[in-house]
Design an enzyme around this catalytic site. Structure first.
Site, PDB file in Angstrom:
ATOM      1  N   SER A   1      -4.573  92.817   2.597  1.00  0.00           N
ATOM      2  CA  SER A   1      -3.788  93.030   3.659  1.00  0.00           C
ATOM      3  C   SER A   1      -2.163  93.558   2.575  1.00  0.00           C
ATOM      4  O   SER A   1      -2.254  92.175   1.846  1.00  0.00           O
ATOM      5  CB  SER A   1      -3.776  93.270   5.144  1.00  0.00           C
ATOM      6  OG  SER A   1      -2.544  92.017   5.338  1.00  0.00           O
ATOM      7  N   ASP A   2      -1.856  94.323   2.674  1.00  0.00           N
ATOM      8  CA  ASP A   2       0.260  94.173   2.254  1.00  0.00           C
ATOM      9  C   ASP A   2       0.714  93.432   3.029  1.00  0.00           C
ATOM     10  O   ASP A   2       0.104  93.733   4.532  1.00  0.00           O
ATOM     11  CB  ASP A   2       0.267  94.586   1.572  1.00  0.00           C
ATOM     12  CG  ASP A   2       1.614  94.873   0.828  1.00  0.00           C
ATOM     13  OD1 ASP A   2       2.082  93.986   0.801  1.00  0.00           O
ATOM     14  OD2 ASP A   2       1.950  95.782  -0.587  1.00  0.00           O
ATOM     15  N   TRP A   3       1.472  92.967   3.165  1.00  0.00           N
ATOM     16  CA  TRP A   3       2.721  91.566   3.919  1.00  0.00           C
ATOM     17  C   TRP A   3       2.572  92.546   5.294  1.00  0.00           C
ATOM     18  O   TRP A   3       3.442  93.985   5.674  1.00  0.00           O
ATOM     19  CB  TRP A   3       3.631  91.465   2.989  1.00  0.00           C
ATOM     20  CG  TRP A   3       5.025  90.809   3.803  1.00  0.00           C
ATOM     21  CD1 TRP A   3       5.610  90.883   5.263  1.00  0.00           C
ATOM     22  CD2 TRP A   3       5.116  89.234   3.822  1.00  0.00           C
ATOM     23  NE1 TRP A   3       6.013  89.849   5.334  1.00  0.00           N
ATOM     24  CE2 TRP A   3       6.307  89.036   4.885  1.00  0.00           C
ATOM     25  CE3 TRP A   3       5.038  88.827   2.587  1.00  0.00           C
ATOM     26  CZ2 TRP A   3       6.788  87.925   5.316  1.00  0.00           C
ATOM     27  CZ3 TRP A   3       5.211  87.247   2.875  1.00  0.00           C
ATOM     28  CH2 TRP A   3       6.760  87.009   4.004  1.00  0.00           C
TER      29      TRP A   3
ATOM     30  N   SER B   1       1.145  95.247   6.564  1.00  0.00           N
ATOM     31  CA  SER B   1       0.141  96.296   6.633  1.00  0.00           C
ATOM     32  C   SER B   1      -0.250  96.255   8.180  1.00  0.00           C
ATOM     33  O   SER B   1      -0.941  97.463   8.888  1.00  0.00           O
ATOM     34  CB  SER B   1      -0.184  96.658   5.570  1.00  0.00           C
ATOM     35  OG  SER B   1      -0.988  95.902   5.203  1.00  0.00           O
TER      36      SER B   1
END
Ligand code: NOJ
Length: 738
Positions: A282-284, A286
Site C-alpha cells: 500500500s502507500d503510506w 493509504s
C-alpha cells in the site's frame, strides 16, 4: 533388475524430484514455510513499519517496533538504511521463532549517495541506456547500504504541472513512459534478483494518481475506462512485463473507489488479466485513509477491504497488524486470501537470497568499497544529457571565448541543496557542484563576478539594483532562476507555476541593460516564464540535475557538450491551460489560428498552444529531414510498413537528435488524438554527416481501446508524421490499414 540399475534409477528419480533437498523450487519452499506459520506470523509478513525517518505523516508512536520484529509480526521495514542499522534490525528478526528475514525498502528515486537528475529530467534525455545506467548505479549504492527494495520507478503519467509529483515520473506520454518504465526496472533489478548490485523495483502508484483533479496531491481521480487503459495503464503494464518485483497502490480514488481498496485495479487487472506474481504494497497509511475517504467504516473494515482488493502489504497504517488476525478468525477475511499475500512476499525474500543469508546486503566491506567508488562521471553524463536548450537567439550559446567578464546572477547560482531536488534522502550538500563551482572549474576567477539578486521568494529593489550594476560591467550575464528544491514533490502542488517571487522582475531589469542574458532555469516541474521566453537571448532548462549539476550545465553552456534533451512534458503559457498535453482530441470546432475565435474551441484570453511543446529541444547544430519513404502505403493487420527517412547534420557541431514518429488514426469508433508518439530514435551525427532512420509500423502500433475495452485496430486511413518535436513535424504522409 540389477542393483546398479536400481541405484542409478533412484538417483535419477531423486534429481527429478523437486521436493528433494536443493532441488526444491522457491514455491515449494514458500509452501512448506507457510505450513509452519501461525496466523499472527502470516499477518506479520504483511506488516511494514517505518524506521526513524518519516516519509509520511507520523503514525502512532506507541508501537514497540523492536518487540514486534522479535515476535515475528513485521515483514518489512522502510526508512532503515546503512549496513550497521539494517544489520542491527535484521538481527532482531533473527530472534523470531521462524527467523524470517525482513525486507528493507527505501525511496531510492534518483540516486542514493550519488544524486542523479530527478526522473523527469532524465526522461528528457530520451536515452534508455543512460536511464537504466542511472538506476543501476542507484541500485548498486543502495544494495551496498543494506537496502533490498526501492519504491521506484514512479510510472504515473502526469499531464498537469501543478501536481508536484510530476518531477518523479517520465512525463505525459504513455509510449515514452512505458519505454522508460522498462529501462528503470531493468536498471534497478538487473537480469534477475539475487545479485548484490540489484534491488527490487516497485511500479507506483497503481493507478491513475497522476490525474489527481486540479493537480492537487492526494485528490480524487475521475476517469473514463478508455483513458485509463489507453493512457494511464501502459507504463504499469510495461513494468510488469519487465518483471518488476512489486507494485505500490495509490492515495487517490478512481471513479469513487480508493485505489488501495480497488479490486478492479489490483485483482481483476493486475493479478488477473496481467497474471502478476509479485506483491502489492500500500502507500503510506493509504489503507487507514480509506476511512477518511468515507469508504471504510473503521480500521477493521479498511483492513478487510484492502486485503480483499489485493493490497498485500500494509505500509505504516498498522491496520493489518491490529485487525487481520481477528478478521480471519471471525471468517470475515478468508485464510486463502491472506496466504496468497504472504506467499507473494515470501517468494521475493527467497528470490533475493535472504533465507540463505539474511545479512547478504549488510556487508561492511562491500559498503566501504562501493561508497569509495566514484560514480560522479556517470552522474555528470546523465545530467548533461537531461538538459534541454529552449532558446538560442543569434547563437548566443555556446559561450564565446571572447567573453572576459561573466556576471553570474540569481538565487540559484550558488545553490547546492536545491540541486538534489526532492526525494533525495540525505543529500550531502558539500558534494553538490553548484553552477558557480562549475564555472570556477573552467574559468579564471578574475573572469567571474556574482550577485544573488535576492531570494527565490523575495527580492528587494536594492537586490535588483545591485544585479543591474553588475550586469552593466560585464560582457554577458548568466542568470540562474527557478524553484527551491522543496517547491516540487510530494504534497507540493502549486496553483500557480510561474517562476516564483520577483525573479522575472529581476530578469527584466537585468535584460534592460542591453547585455546578452542567458537564463538557466532550475525546477522540478515545467514553469511559466513568458517574459524570459520572449526576451532572453538563450534559455537552458536544467531541472534538478543532482550531484554534478554545475559541471553538467557548464558543459552545455561552453559547448563541451552539445545539448540534445527534449521535453517529456508540455510547458504551458498560462496556468488556466492545464492539464495541457500534445495528444489532445481535435474537437468539432478546432481553433487553428483563425482570425476570430468565435464559436471555436479556444480561450479568449490565452492561446491553445503550449509555450514549449512535448518533444521540443534545440541543439547547437541543425538537422535536415528529407526523403521519407514508405515501403508500401497499404497494410493488413498481419504485415507492417517500413518507413525510412534521411536526417543530416547541417550545422557546425557534432550533435544528437531524437527523431520522433507520431501517428494519427484519422477516423475511429473512439475519437483518437491528433498525434501520438509511436517511436523515436536518438542518433548522433558529425557536421555534414547523414544517416537513414528507420521505423517499422506494425499493427500493434495502430491499436487502441474501443468502448468495449477491446484492444483493436480498425481499418482506415492513418497519418504518419516524423519530426524534431510534437509541434515541429518535418515529414508526413498517409497509409491505409485494410
Ligand atoms: C508516500 C509516497 O506516495 C510514496 O511514493 C513513497 O514511496 C512512500 N510515501 C514511502 O516513503
Amino acid at each position: 533388475m540389477s542393483k546398479t540399475m536400481t541405484a542409478a534409477m533412484l538417483l535419477a528419480a531423486l534429481s527429478f524430484n523437486p521436493l528433494f533437498g536443493q532441488k526444491k523450487t522457491i514455491d515449494q519452499k514458500v509452501d512448506s514455510l507457510l505450513q509452519k506459520m501461525t496466523i499472527e506470523e502470516k499477518v506479520g509478513q504483511l506488516n511494514q513499519y517505518s524506521g526513524r525517518e518519516l516519509t509520511g505523516p507520523a503514525s502512532d508512536k506507541k508501537t514497540d517496533i523492536a518487540s514486534d520484529i522479535k515476535n515475528g509480526w513485521v515483514g518489512s521495514m522502510l526508512n532503515v538504511k546503512g549496513v550497521k542499522d539494517t544489520r542491527e534490525v535484521q538481527e532482531m528478526a533473527m530472534q523470531s521463532r521462524l527467523k524470517i528475514p525482513l525486507l528493507f525498502g527505501l525511496d531510492v528515486i534518483h540516486g542514493y549517495s550519488t544524486i542523479f537528475p530527478i526522473p523527469l529530467a532524465e526522461a528528457a534525455s530520451w536515452d534508455l541506456e543512460v536511464i537504466a545506467q542511472s538506476a543501476h548505479v542507484a541500485a548498486t549504492e543502495a544494495a551496498a547500504a543494506g537496502i533490498h527494495w526501492t519504491f521506484a520507478p514512479m510510472v504515473d503519467v502526469a499531464r498537469d504541472a501543478r501536481w508536484g509529483r510530476v518531477m518523479e515520473g517520465a512525463g505525459e506520454d504513455p509510449f515514452l513512459g512505458s519505454m522508460i518504465a522498462k529501462a528503470r526496472v531493468i536498471g534497478f533489478q538487473g537480469k534477475q534478483l539475487g545479485g548484490t548490485d540489484a534491488i527490487m523495483a516497485c511500479a507506483k502508484h497503481f493507478a491513475a494518481y497522476g490525474a489527481a483533479i486540479a493537480g492537487r496531491d492526494y485528490n480524487a481521480v475521475d476517469m473514463s475506462e478508455v483513458t485509463l487503459w489507453q493512457d494511464y495503464l501502459p507504463p504499469f503494464k510495461a513494468a510488469a512485463d519487465a518483471g518488476v518485483a512489486t507494485f505500490m497502490n495509490s492515495f487517490n480514488t478512481l471513479n469513487g473507489v480508493p485505489a488501495t481498496g480497488n479490486s478492479y485495479l489490483q485483482r481483476t487487472i493486475l493479478k488477473g488479466k496481467w497474471n502478476y506474481t509479485g506483491f502489492v504494497v500500500s502507500d503510506w497509511n493509504s489503507i487507514g485513509e480509506m476511512t477518511r475517504w468515507g469508504y471504510a467504516e473503521n480500521a477493521a473494515d479498511a483492513a478487510s477491504k484492502a486485503i480483499n482488493a489485493g493490497s498485500d502489504m500494509d505500509m505504516e497504517a498498522r491496520v493489518y497488524r491490529r485487525n487481520l488476525v481477528e478478521l480471519v478468525k471471525q471468517g470475515k477475511v478468508k485464510q486463502n486470501i491472506v496466504d496468497d499475500a504472504v506467499r507473494r512476499v515470501l517468494r521475493k525474500k527467497f528470490e533475493l537470497g535472504l533465507f540463505d543469508d539474511p545479512y547478504k546486503f549488510s556487508d561492511a566491506a562491500r559498503e566501504q568499497k562501493v561508497f569509495g567508488t566514484d560514480f560522479n562521471p556517470v552522474a555528470r553524463d546523465v545530467a548533461k544529457k537531461s538538459i534541454v536548450l529552449l532558446k538560442n537567439e543569434r547563437n548566443t550559446l555556446p559561450l564565446q571565448n571572447s567573453y572576459n567578464k561573466i556576471a553570474l546572477i540569481g538565487p540559484l547560482v550558488k545553490a547546492k541543496r536545491d540541486l538534489a531536488g526532492s526525494w533525495s534522502l540525505t543529500p550531502d550538500s558539500a558534494k553538490m557542484i553548484s553552477l558557480y563551482q562549475g564555472f570556477e572549474n573552467v574559468y579564471k576567477a578574475t573572469q567571474l563576478s556574482y550577485t544573488k539578486g535576492g531570494e527565490i521568494l523575495s527580492a528587494t529593489d536594492e537586490d535588483i539594483q545591485q544585479a543591474v550594476e553588475l550586469a552593466k560591467q560585464s560582457d554577458i550575464v548568466i542568470m540562474a532562476l527557478g524553484e527551491t528544491w522543496d517547491m516540487t514533490g510530494e504534497s507540493k502542488s502549486r496553483a500557480d507555476i510561474h517562476v516564483p517571487g520577483k525573479q522575472e522582475a529581476l530578469f527584466n531589469a537585468v535584460k534592460a541593460t542591453g547585455k546578452p542574458v542567458v537564463v538557466v532555469l532550475m525546477a522540478g516541474r515545467p514553469m511559466i516564464f513568458n517574459d524570459i521566453a520572449d526576451k532572453a537571448d538563450a534559455i537552458v532548462y536544467a531541472w534538478w540535475l543532482g550531484t554534478e549539476a554545475g559541471n553538467a550545465i557548464v558543459d552545455v553552456l561552453t559547448g563541451k557538450y552539445n545539448p540534445a534533451g527534449k521535453l517529456p512534458v508540455t510547458f504551458p503559457h498560462d496556468n488556466g491551460q492545464m492539464p495541457l498535453y500534445y495528444a489532445y482530441l481535435n474537437t468539432g470546432r478546432p481553433y487553428v489560428g483563425q482570425k476570430s475565435k468565435q464559436y471555436l474551441s479556444a480561450y479568449i484570453d490565452a492561446p491553445n498552444t503550449p509555450r514549449y511543446a512535448f518533444g521540443y529541444g534545440l541543439s547547437y547544430t541543425t538537422f535536415k529531414y528529407s526523403d521519407m519513404k514508405l515501403d508500401r502505403t497499404e497494410m493488413t493487420a498481419k504485415d507492417s510498413i517500413v518507413v525510412t527517412c534521411t536526417v543530416a547534420n547541417t550545422g557546425k557541431y557534432t550533435g544528437e537528435e531524437v527523431v520522433q514518429l507520431y501517428l494519427r488514426d484519422e477516423f475511429a469508433s473512439v475519437v483518437r488524438p491528433v498525434k501520438e508518439l509511436k517511436g523515436f530514435s536518438k542518433i548522433k551525427l558529425e557536421p555534414g554527416q547523414q544517416t537513414t532512420v528507420r521505423f517499422v509500423i506494425s499493427n500493434e502500433l495502430l491499436k487502441f481501446y474501443n468502448s468495449q475495452l477491446q484492444y483493436i485496430s480498425e481499418p482506415g486511413s492513418f497519418k504518419l508524421m516524423i519530426g524534431s518535436a510534437s509541434d515541429d513535424i518535418r515529414l508526413d504522409g498517409t497509409f491505409k490499414l485494410k
